[in-house]
Structures are given as C-alpha cells and as structure tokens.
Design an enzyme around this catalytic site. Structure first.
Site, PDB file in Angstrom:
ATOM      1  N   ASP A 196     -20.878 -18.929  38.106  1.00 12.24           N
ATOM      2  CA  ASP A 196     -21.921 -17.904  38.067  1.00 12.24           C
ATOM      3  C   ASP A 196     -21.731 -16.964  39.249  1.00 12.24           C
ATOM      4  O   ASP A 196     -21.768 -17.410  40.398  1.00 12.24           O
ATOM      5  CB  ASP A 196     -23.296 -18.558  38.153  1.00 12.24           C
ATOM      6  CG  ASP A 196     -23.496 -19.611  37.086  1.00 12.24           C
ATOM      7  OD1 ASP A 196     -23.673 -19.232  35.925  1.00 12.24           O
ATOM      8  OD2 ASP A 196     -23.464 -20.818  37.420  1.00 12.24           O
ATOM      9  N   HIS A 230     -25.722 -20.145  41.188  1.00  9.47           N
ATOM     10  CA  HIS A 230     -26.669 -20.042  40.078  1.00  9.47           C
ATOM     11  C   HIS A 230     -28.107 -20.031  40.552  1.00  9.47           C
ATOM     12  O   HIS A 230     -28.881 -19.138  40.221  1.00  9.47           O
ATOM     13  CB  HIS A 230     -26.463 -21.199  39.086  1.00  9.47           C
ATOM     14  CG  HIS A 230     -27.243 -21.049  37.826  1.00  9.47           C
ATOM     15  ND1 HIS A 230     -28.608 -21.262  37.747  1.00  9.47           N
ATOM     16  CD2 HIS A 230     -26.853 -20.711  36.566  1.00  9.47           C
ATOM     17  CE1 HIS A 230     -29.023 -21.058  36.514  1.00  9.47           C
ATOM     18  NE2 HIS A 230     -27.975 -20.718  35.771  1.00  9.47           N
ATOM     19  N   ASP A 259     -19.409 -15.864  34.777  1.00  5.36           N
ATOM     20  CA  ASP A 259     -20.726 -15.508  34.239  1.00  5.36           C
ATOM     21  C   ASP A 259     -21.353 -14.525  35.220  1.00  5.36           C
ATOM     22  O   ASP A 259     -21.914 -14.911  36.240  1.00  5.36           O
ATOM     23  CB  ASP A 259     -21.568 -16.772  34.086  1.00  5.36           C
ATOM     24  CG  ASP A 259     -22.887 -16.509  33.383  1.00  5.36           C
ATOM     25  OD1 ASP A 259     -23.224 -15.329  33.159  1.00  5.36           O
ATOM     26  OD2 ASP A 259     -23.601 -17.482  33.079  1.00  5.36           O
ATOM     27  N   GLU A 308     -16.427 -22.647  34.392  1.00  4.29           N
ATOM     28  CA  GLU A 308     -17.295 -21.474  34.413  1.00  4.29           C
ATOM     29  C   GLU A 308     -17.976 -21.389  35.762  1.00  4.29           C
ATOM     30  O   GLU A 308     -18.394 -22.412  36.318  1.00  4.29           O
ATOM     31  CB  GLU A 308     -18.339 -21.578  33.299  1.00  4.29           C
ATOM     32  CG  GLU A 308     -19.325 -20.422  33.244  1.00  4.29           C
ATOM     33  CD  GLU A 308     -20.683 -20.760  33.865  1.00  4.29           C
ATOM     34  OE1 GLU A 308     -21.624 -19.969  33.677  1.00  4.29           O
ATOM     35  OE2 GLU A 308     -20.813 -21.802  34.552  1.00  4.29           O
TER      36      GLU A 308
END
Length: 273
Positions: free
Chosen positions: A22, A35, A79, A20
């Site tokens: 960001d 992030h 994300d 994952e």
C-alpha cells in the site's frame, strides 16, 4: 499485504510468487508503504517503510545475481492510495511514481529488478496518473519498461462501483489497451458476498469485447473462499496467508488445472483453458 521489508522474505517463504504493498502519499509524493487502521483481521496494519527503500529492497529480491534474489518472486502490486488527491496532484503523482520506480527499482535501466509491476488505482477518474506515468518513461528513454507494467482501475467503491463499461472508458482515456488487471474483493472480516461483481468481471474478461487481461480477488484467507474463487475463474488471489493458496492448489481437484505462475508466463495474456 506487505508493507515492511522484513515481511518480504516471510511471505516468499510461505509460497507467495507476488506481493502487494500500500503506497501512501504526502500531496503528490509517494512517501511510505503503509496501510494503517483498519485493515484485514490478523494483519499488522501499522507496518511501514519509506517508498524508495521499499522499492530498492524489492529490486534486491528480483535481480538475478543478488544475494537476496528469489526466482519465484515475479510480480508486485502497488496499491496506490490516491483517493484524496486532486486532478493536478494525481498527474504529478504519476510522474513521481514513475521516477521512483525508474531510479529505485529499475536502476535507471541498468540491471534493475525484473519483476512485473501492477499499478492499482482506487478511482477510474485517476486515469491521468497512468498517462503521466507512461509519458515519463517515454521521455526518459525507457519506454521498453512499460512492457513490464500493468494497470488496475477498480473504484471508487462509494456510493457504488462503476460499471465495467465506465472502467473500460477510463482505460481508453489512459491510453491503455492490454496489460489490464482488474480486482474485486472485500476485507477478510466482511461477510462473504455472492461474488456477483467478480463473476461479471470474469465473464467480461472472456467475452469477445473483453478488455481485461487478468482478474484477481482479495482478501482471500480461508480455504473455502480460495476454492470458490478458483471455481469462479480468477487468475490471481491476494491473501495474508500464502500457504493456504498453496495447499488448495495441491488438492486433487485443482492440481491438474491450476499452478502458480512463473516468470515465463505472460501476465498480460488471458489464460485460455
């Protein structure tokens, strides 16, 4: 969990079959995999890479024949940090992410990366992102690539999470029927809750009027939490420590029921035990 290209092989070597990242925006432009603080305990919050470079590197790791290719790396979640964007910017962001993936990951349909992609948005009001994303690929003549794409609409978290019926309506507005991944979770430094929302999502997934293909939970860094999530019935677990998940999957109680997904497994099909 992974925002710098140097982290990718580390997570894969620890057993991850998916990662994952960001994605932060400047206006409607996806600019960095980043992030920032605060983030999960034990995680390096300030690692980053340019969005296009990150996608190009993911392509390397998921393209057969490339020297970096990893067969077990089958999916990544973006994300998408669109929380501060207005409606016009959300639509434009969907266009820009589609173009970025098409050029830098799928290589304009010419021997690009083969991994599945989940686009995760923090607000059910941002369904126009998905509509625009899909329209760009269709207009560019690459509608077939939508077979590789799933979607997650999971928020907003404040003042309270939307009902699952509201989430379902947002997916209908987005023109999505299938390919739905729905997430729930807490940062790893928060006190563990009773997973009531997670249980509700799993129950809806398995119901006759379920619209959810897969359910995943974050951030799961403890052996005990991993076991609890598996007992609830999740399809995926997001972690900062992939080896923890591998260890639990190899335990006698779970090894005959669960395994890591492979590329031949359909990420849009609900598992029936």
């Amino acid at each position: 969990m992974v925002n710098a290209v140097k982290q990718i092989p580390t997570f894969l070597n620890d057993g991850a079959n998916a990662i994952e990242a960001d994605i932060t925006f400047k206006g409607a432009v996806p600019t960095y995999s980043y992030h920032g603080t605060p983030c999960d305990f034990g995680r390096d919050c300030i690692r980053w890479e340019y969005f296009n470079v990150f996608l190009q590197t993911l392509r390397d790791y998921t393209t057969p024949g490339n020297s970096k290719y990893r067969e077990k790396f089958i999916l990544f979640v973006l994300d998408l940090k669109t929380g501060s964007l207005n409606n016009h910017e959300v639509r434009k962001a969907g266009e820009n992410v589609a173009k970025g993936l098409l050029e830098n990951y799928w290589n304009n349909g010419n021997n690009g990366g083969r991994a599945y992609v989940v686009l995760s948005l923090p607000d059910i009001a941002h369904y126009e992102f998905i509509r625009t994303f899909k329209e760009v690929l269709k207009t560019k003549g690459h509608e077939n690539l939508l077979d590789k794409v799933g979607y997650d609409l999971s928020g907003p978290y404040w003042p309270s999470l939307p009902s699952l019926d509201s989430v379902h309506e947002a997916f209908k507005k987005a023109g999505v029927d299938g390919h739905v991944w729905l997430s729930d979770g807490l940062t790893n430094w928060a006190a563990l809750d009773d997973m009531a929302r997670l249980k509700q999502i799993v129950e809806r997934r398995d119901s006759e009027n379920g619209f959810i293909s897969k359910v995943y939970y974050w951030s799961v860094d403890k052996y005990s939490t991993t076991r609890t999530a598996l007992e609830v019935g999740v399809d995926g677990i997001m972690t900062n420590y992939p080896y923890v998940i591998i260890d639990v999957l190899n335990e006698a109680k779970y090894k005959d029921k669960y395994r890591l997904a492979t590329y031949d497994d359909n990420p849009w099909e609900t598992f029936k035990n």
